[in-house]
Design a protein around this motif. Structure first.
Motif, PDB file in Angstrom:
ATOM      1  N   ASN A 213      24.474   1.118  39.407  1.00 29.79           N
ATOM      2  CA  ASN A 213      24.344   0.591  37.955  1.00 29.79           C
ATOM      3  C   ASN A 213      25.739  -0.257  37.964  1.00 29.79           C
ATOM      4  O   ASN A 213      26.059  -1.195  37.237  1.00 29.79           O
ATOM      5  CB  ASN A 213      24.505   1.610  37.007  1.00 29.79           C
ATOM      6  CG  ASN A 213      22.956   2.311  37.038  1.00 29.79           C
ATOM      7  OD1 ASN A 213      22.025   1.630  37.405  1.00 29.79           O
ATOM      8  ND2 ASN A 213      22.655   3.352  36.273  1.00 29.79           N
ATOM      9  N   ARG A 217      26.377  -4.066  36.950  1.00 27.37           N
ATOM     10  CA  ARG A 217      27.082  -4.557  35.731  1.00 27.37           C
ATOM     11  C   ARG A 217      28.042  -5.580  35.780  1.00 27.37           C
ATOM     12  O   ARG A 217      28.408  -6.288  34.957  1.00 27.37           O
ATOM     13  CB  ARG A 217      27.675  -3.431  34.878  1.00 27.37           C
ATOM     14  CG  ARG A 217      26.687  -2.245  34.297  1.00 27.37           C
ATOM     15  CD  ARG A 217      27.450  -1.431  33.448  1.00 27.37           C
ATOM     16  NE  ARG A 217      26.451  -0.425  32.775  1.00 27.37           N
ATOM     17  CZ  ARG A 217      26.252   1.038  33.519  1.00 27.37           C
ATOM     18  NH1 ARG A 217      27.221   1.264  34.356  1.00 27.37           N
ATOM     19  NH2 ARG A 217      25.469   1.767  32.968  1.00 27.37           N
ATOM     20  N   THR A 289      25.377  -4.390  26.629  1.00 25.79           N
ATOM     21  CA  THR A 289      24.291  -3.470  25.940  1.00 25.79           C
ATOM     22  C   THR A 289      22.862  -3.964  26.659  1.00 25.79           C
ATOM     23  O   THR A 289      21.876  -3.239  26.572  1.00 25.79           O
ATOM     24  CB  THR A 289      24.368  -3.753  24.546  1.00 25.79           C
ATOM     25  OG1 THR A 289      24.341  -5.147  24.181  1.00 25.79           O
ATOM     26  CG2 THR A 289      25.599  -3.048  23.783  1.00 25.79           C
ATOM     27  N   ARG A 292      22.253  -2.467  30.033  1.00 30.08           N
ATOM     28  CA  ARG A 292      22.255  -1.219  29.969  1.00 30.08           C
ATOM     29  C   ARG A 292      20.630  -0.845  29.682  1.00 30.08           C
ATOM     30  O   ARG A 292      19.950   0.169  30.340  1.00 30.08           O
ATOM     31  CB  ARG A 292      23.045  -0.605  29.018  1.00 30.08           C
ATOM     32  CG  ARG A 292      22.987   1.037  28.725  1.00 30.08           C
ATOM     33  CD  ARG A 292      23.579   1.811  27.835  1.00 30.08           C
ATOM     34  NE  ARG A 292      23.360   1.214  26.511  1.00 30.08           N
ATOM     35  CZ  ARG A 292      24.334   1.133  25.446  1.00 30.08           C
ATOM     36  NH1 ARG A 292      25.301   1.943  25.447  1.00 30.08           N
ATOM     37  NH2 ARG A 292      23.835   0.736  24.241  1.00 30.08           N
ATOM     38  N   LYS A 296      17.856   1.271  32.640  1.00 24.56           N
ATOM     39  CA  LYS A 296      17.203   2.491  32.695  1.00 24.56           C
ATOM     40  C   LYS A 296      15.539   2.564  33.264  1.00 24.56           C
ATOM     41  O   LYS A 296      14.848   3.515  33.177  1.00 24.56           O
ATOM     42  CB  LYS A 296      17.164   2.709  31.191  1.00 24.56           C
ATOM     43  CG  LYS A 296      18.311   3.166  30.574  1.00 24.56           C
ATOM     44  CD  LYS A 296      17.912   3.215  28.935  1.00 24.56           C
ATOM     45  CE  LYS A 296      19.494   3.608  28.299  1.00 24.56           C
ATOM     46  NZ  LYS A 296      19.349   3.891  27.006  1.00 24.56           N
TER      47      LYS A 296
END
Length: 297
Positions: A213, A217, A289, A292, A296
């Motif tokens: 992740n 990012r 945001t 993210r 998931k």
């Protein structure tokens, strides 16, 4: 993080901005428009506050002394006035100094009062300044109680209206700027989110090949920051050129003594840093945001 890895993230971020040129342009445009509005209203608000402070600082209480009082008691009277709560300073002004000040304030027309120097009709006075301009009326009431005071002047009625106007102007300005900042956050973050939604497939593939992740990012973090900062450039240029022109007109060409704007420096550098900070932070926040949500999956 290794420098080589960080360099790769920067390269990927700027490649992505190039590949998604139109969406990047849309994000930068959204940042530009909203930050331009924020910077203009912020400059107006700061100047309203500055001008209001200038006006309030000129508010003073003038306590005229009874003619029957002897000058050798003036120092004791001054000390009594200084003991009043919320009094900042007390200055003595003789009637001769008061007349000179009156003549000077009237300019050429003041010469007509020069003949009064032989039989000066004014009184000796104490000039009183309060800790806060809003305390003027309350302190004036206390000053009126002293027997050696003949009359107290502080612009009764006008001063109260002045404080109401300056308070309303400040509060309205703060509400407008806060509203614009929140609007900017909403528009910028949503525009950036749209650019990331179009790359949902790209994120899914990176997840399938085992990318962490954090690895995914970083390019979005850099891209969001770059988009936010790029969008702050034009507002900074516009506010710099525009404010310099307005400052020259108001403070120099008009030569008015009634209104004085905040100096270009340090106002513009501070606004520029603030615009870069807001653009960068909102850009990063919008990117992270949005990413993210897809991490998931």
């Amino acid at each position: 993080m290794k420098i080589r890895t960080l360099k790769r993230h920067f390269v990927e971020a700027f490649k992505s901005m190039g590949r998604n040129g139109w969406m990047s342009f849309a994000s930068i445009s959204a940042v530009t428009v909203t930050l331009l509005l924020v910077s203009v209203f912020l400059a107006i608000l700061l100047n309203i506050n500055y001008i209001a402070s200038q006006i309030e600082d000129d508010v003073q209480i003038r306590a005229y002394i009874e003619r029957t009082e002897k000058p050798d008691r003036y120092d004791a009277y001054k000390e009594e006035l200084e003991k009043i709560g919320k009094v900042k300073t007390v200055e003595y002004q003789s009637k001769e100094e008061g007349l000179d000040e009156l003549i000077e304030s009237l300019g050429d027309e003041g010469e007509a009062f020069s003949s009064l120097k032989n039989e000066n009709p004014l009184r000796d006075a104490f000039i009183i300044y309060t800790d806060k301009p809003q305390d003027t009326a309350a302190v004036a009431k206390e000053v009126e109680k002293f027997k050696f005071v003949n009359k107290v002047e502080y612009g009764k009625g006008t001063v109260e209206k002045l404080f109401k106007v300056t308070d309303v102007a400040r509060n309205v300005g703060i509400v407008l700027v806060l509203g614009l900042v929140f609007t900017a956050m909403f528009l910028i973050s949503n525009t950036i989110k749209l650019t990331i939604v179009t790359r949902r497939r790209e994120i899914e593939i990176m997840k399938l090949v085992g990318a962490t992740n954090g690895f995914i990012r970083w390019p979005f973090f850099i891209e969001g920051f770059a988009l936010g900062v790029a969008g702050a450039v034009l507002p900074i240029v516009v506010i710099t050129v525009g404010y310099q022109a307005i400052f020259d007109i108001v403070n120099q060409k008009l030569g008015t003594v009634f209104i004085e704007l905040l100096p270009v420096t340090p106002l513009i550098p501070q606004l520029a840093l603030l615009m870069i900070l807001i653009g960068g932070v909102i850009g990063v926040w919008g990117s992270l945001t949005s990413v993210r949500k897809f991490l998931k999956i």
